[in-house]
Design a protein around this motif. Structure first.
Motif, short mmCIF file in Angstrom:
data_model
loop_
_atom_site.label_atom_id
_atom_site.label_comp_id
_atom_site.label_asym_id
_atom_site.label_seq_id
_atom_site.Cartn_x
_atom_site.Cartn_y
_atom_site.Cartn_z
N GLU A 20 -13.77 -37.98 -23.06
CA GLU A 20 -13.48 -36.73 -23.73
C GLU A 20 -13.36 -36.97 -25.23
N SER A 21 -13.57 -35.92 -25.99
CA SER A 21 -13.33 -35.96 -27.44
C SER A 21 -14.07 -37.11 -28.10
N ARG A 22 -15.38 -37.19 -27.88
CA ARG A 22 -16.18 -38.24 -28.49
C ARG A 22 -16.07 -38.18 -30.01
N ARG A 23 -16.01 -36.94 -30.55
CA ARG A 23 -15.90 -36.79 -32.00
C ARG A 23 -14.58 -37.36 -32.51
N PHE A 24 -13.50 -37.14 -31.74
CA PHE A 24 -12.20 -37.70 -32.14
C PHE A 24 -12.27 -39.22 -32.25
N TRP A 25 -12.83 -39.85 -31.22
CA TRP A 25 -12.91 -41.31 -31.23
C TRP A 25 -13.81 -41.82 -32.34
N LEU A 26 -14.88 -41.09 -32.61
CA LEU A 26 -15.78 -41.49 -33.68
C LEU A 26 -15.07 -41.45 -35.03
N MET A 27 -14.33 -40.37 -35.28
CA MET A 27 -13.60 -40.26 -36.55
C MET A 27 -12.48 -41.30 -36.63
#
Length: 321
Positions: free
Chosen positions: A193-200
């Motif tokens: 979940e929240s791939r964008r969160f982990w990327l940031m």
């Protein structure tokens, strides 16, 4: 039906190269420090991979104990190999043979960490299997705060009282690796979940690591359990595991190559010590980053080639590599 996860093979090779880069970029120059900081994610990735596999299904305690025994045997074997190399090449013999075999060379510390996590697995697996999302998030939060944030603050010596409290509570650094181990199990159970969160988070962690590499706090902020390094490793894991699987035509080679990563990890410091003098004359001909990449590439390629040949022996593959 082929159920093998080839994304993990690709990730293992990347993390293995990252470990070699860590040990290749040991100079005091800005490029050496920056490359070392950038590739700190590699060790957390290996712990995440272990959690992904070991916490996915019940494993008998006896089997895990045997795995720990094999790892300890590998540790003693490779300590002996490095001991023999030191004596043969440079005539150096340790004053305390037992201490050397149990604690040197320093990069073998990871085998102890792996043994500790394997021994904890039977206790962690029931929780991983049955905990609700809220319970699991709570466990991850506690392990992250105590094993990563608090430990890093203590090492920075910004809060002396916190160091006293931590010493009295006897909470070990191992909790940082338990966090990563459990996080690997979380990803396996609940997905990404929240791939964008982990990327940031990963980009932020990498920037903090690079920014800290030339600061008075570099040793503390470049620890493998520092929050910025842990987040970088988790982000790398998520990004690679959410990419498309490798092409079918390359899968067999990729799987075979990933089987060599443990051996490359064990062997590469010896290869580095042998070929570094040969590469030294090239240093002045290249930019610092170019020289470090060349050095790392040579160490990785030679180590990988040697291990590839050695793994043709089933005995060596099982008990030494």
């Amino acid at each position: 039906m082929d159920t093998h996860d080839y994304r993990i093979d690709r990730l293992r090779l990347l993390a293995c190269f990252g470990v070699v880069m860590l040990h290749s970029s040991v100079g005091a120059g800005a490029s050496d420090l920056a490359l070392n900081a950038l590739f700190r994610f590699s060790v957390p990735v290996f712990v995440l991979i272990s959690g992904w596999f070991q916490l996915s299904a019940p494993i008998p305690g006896k089997r895990l104990a045997r795995k720990c025994g094999v790892l300890f045997g590998k540790l003693l074997l490779w300590s002996g190999i490095y001991l023999a190399a030191r004596w043969f090449l440079w005539g150096i013999w340790p004053k305390d043979l037992t201490a050397w075999l149990l604690t040197e060379p320093v990069h073998l510390w990871y085998l102890y960490a792996a043994m500790g996590l394997y021994l904890l697995t039977p206790a962690l697996h029931p929780f991983v299997r049955s905990a609700s999302r809220e319970e699991y998030r709570y466990a991850l939060t506690v392990c992250f705060l105590l094993g990563c944030v608090v430990v890093t603050l203590v090492r920075l010596e910004w809060l002396p009282l916190l160091a006293v409290i931590l010493d009295k509570s006897k909470l070990p650094d191992m909790l940082g690796f338990v966090f990563l181990y459990l996080l690997g199990g979380w990803f396996r159970r609940f997905g990404f979940e929240s791939r964008r969160f982990w990327l940031m988070a990963g980009i932020s962690g990498a920037l903090i690591s690079i920014g800290a590499c030339n600061s008075p706090w570099n040793q503390q902020l470049l620890s493998f359990v520092a929050p910025n390094v842990v987040l970088s490793g988790a982000a790398c894991f998520v990004v690679y595991m959410t990419r498309k699987p490798p092409a079918e035509r390359s899968r067999r080679l990729l799987r075979r190559a990933s089987e060599c990563t443990m051996g490359v990890y064990l062997l590469h410091p010896l290869v580095s010590s042998l070929i570094s003098p040969t590469l030294e004359p090239v240093r002045g001909m290249l930019f610092p980053v170019g020289y470090m990449l060349l050095r790392c590439g040579c160490i990785f390629a030679i180590s990988f080639g040697c291990i590839w040949l050695l793994t043709c022996s089933r005995f060596l593959k099982k008990y030494a590599l």
